[in-house]
Design an enzyme around this catalytic site. Structure first.
Site, PDB file in Angstrom:
ATOM      1  N   GLU A 101       0.837  -1.199   0.000  1.00 47.90           N
ATOM      2  CA  GLU A 101       0.000   0.000   0.000  1.00 47.90           C
ATOM      3  C   GLU A 101       0.869   1.244   0.000  1.00 47.90           C
ATOM      4  OE1 GLU A 101      -3.668  -1.681   2.736  1.00 47.90           O
ATOM      5  OE2 GLU A 101      -2.102  -0.478   3.645  1.00 47.90           O
ATOM      6  N   CYS A 135      -6.228  -3.488   4.216  1.00 51.17           N
ATOM      7  CA  CYS A 135      -5.197  -4.408   4.701  1.00 51.17           C
ATOM      8  C   CYS A 135      -3.988  -3.644   5.188  1.00 51.17           C
ATOM      9  CB  CYS A 135      -4.773  -5.358   3.595  1.00 51.17           C
ATOM     10  SG  CYS A 135      -3.964  -4.537   2.228  1.00 51.17           S
TER      11      CYS A 135
END
Ligand code: SF4
Length: 375
Positions: A93, A347
């Site tokens: 990410e 996540c």
């Protein structure tokens, strides 16, 4: 597993391949500049390279080895989370936060500055440090990112917003991937990225030998430390890796780092109900930080699904904690604002730490430049 293609932004790979081919490394920033502006370029679109360089690029390198799998905007459009797919099929990410310093007020006056964006990058897939309040920690360690994969996060983000600040607070412990992280930071501060080292912040759980090395290699970098407890016993309880890094030695390393960097250190402190949020802990933390120039950021814990072995501290307790640090110990202490929560449910560590930390980092960097005064 070796992959056929290397990222053109993989600093050590392209430098060594250029050297082996007898090519001048000064061509590398020129290549990067072209790729930044032309994401889908072919190598022969780049003008004025030696023919051996075209051959080398064609045979070994790609403009990007990662792809943006998803870009998710928060409902207020301030924050965008990029889910990036790596060549090995794993995901990391990166978070872009657009930030307009003119909108906030400090000391009753408008803040200086203007629109800018901060990027939070990942340095590893997963993490071996195992902090038991962290989603990434629960994944275990999967792999280190190359410097190219770290820089590609900046390249992807630069295409949606002009990035002015970078924080290493995404997935992974950056000091556990030291050479790739340092290579990436060096590239970020050079042409064509040209970020100021003071605009880059590295966050660590407190890897002492890494901090000592960083002090020599990158003394101008902003350092953030996930302290999360004022005594070693509680630190070890919530961050098992802290056993290898006694608090007293960590504080010595931070003081030494500060002697060289002459910059305040950001202390991150996650508030866990009945674990580290009592008045006595505030006094212990205040005393611990008395000899360090620091800014403390109190982070209200955000419980996440099955990871919620902790509870959120009561809001009044957090304010009391802040008052003790400010009033008794004169330590700048902020409470993290909650932002972009509507996109932080997917996540990784960003679920817990990001993207709300980005405004805290902006504040720290503003403080370093003496542009604003925190109340
Ligand atoms: S908080 Fe940071 S160091 Fe700890 S497990 Fe999560 S990613 Fe790793």
């Amino acid at each position: 597993m070796a992959f056929k293609w290397k990222s053109v932004f993989d600093v050590s790979a392209i430098k060594s391949d250029f050297e082996v081919a007898g090519l001048n490394p000064n061509f590398i920033p020129q290549i990067w500049k072209h790729v930044l502006k032309n994401p889908d370029c072919r190598w022969d679109d780049i003008p004025s390279l030696p023919s051996a360089a075209y051959h080398l690029l064609d045979s070994k390198f790609k403009p990007s080895t990662s792809t943006v799998h998803a870009a998710i905007d928060s409902s207020d459009l301030v924050t965008t989370k990029l889910l990036i797919k790596l060549q090995n099929g794993e995901f990391v990410e990166a978070v872009v936060m657009r930030y307009d310093t003119r909108l906030g007020k400090y000391d009753g006056k408008p803040r200086l500055g203007g629109p800018r964006s901060t990027l939070c990058v990942s340095s590893q897939v997963g993490c071996k440090m195992g902090c038991n309040f962290c989603a990434t920690g629960s994944m275990g360690f999967k792999s280190n990112l190359t410097s190219g994969e770290i820089l590609e996060q900046l390249v992807h983000a630069s295409r949606i917003s002009a990035i002015r600040n970078v924080v290493f607070m995404g997935m992974g412990e950056p000091l556990n991937n030291y050479s790739a992280v340092v290579d990436a930071i060096r590239a970020m501060t050079a042409f064509p990225f040209q970020l100021s080292p003071k605009k880059i912040t590295l966050s660590t759980v407190g890897i002492i030998h890494g901090i000592n090395k960083l002090q020599k290699d990158m003394p101008n970098l902003n350092l953030a430390v996930s302290l999360h407890a004022p005594v070693q016993e509680i630190r070890c309880q919530i961050m098992p890796a802290a056993r290898a890094f006694p608090l007293e030695r960590l504080m010595n390393a931070l003081r030494e780092y500060q002697t060289t960097s002459q910059q305040k250190i950001l202390i991150e402190y996650i508030m866990l109900d009945a674990v580290n949020d009592e008045e006595q802990h505030a006094h212990q933390l205040g005393k611990l930080l008395e000899t360090l120039q620091s800014v403390v950021n109190l982070i209200p814990f955000n419980p996440i699904g099955s990871l919620s072995c902790y509870s959120t501290s009561d809001g009044q307790k957090v304010i009391k904690f802040q008052k003790i640090l400010r009033g008794t110990y004169n330590i700048r202490t902020t409470i993290r604002k909650q932002m972009g929560q509507d996109i932080s449910g997917a996540c990784g560590q960003l679920v817990i730490k990001k993207p709300d930390i980005l405004t805290d980092i902006e504040d720290l960097q503003e403080i370093e430049q003496n542009k604003i005064v925190l109340l």
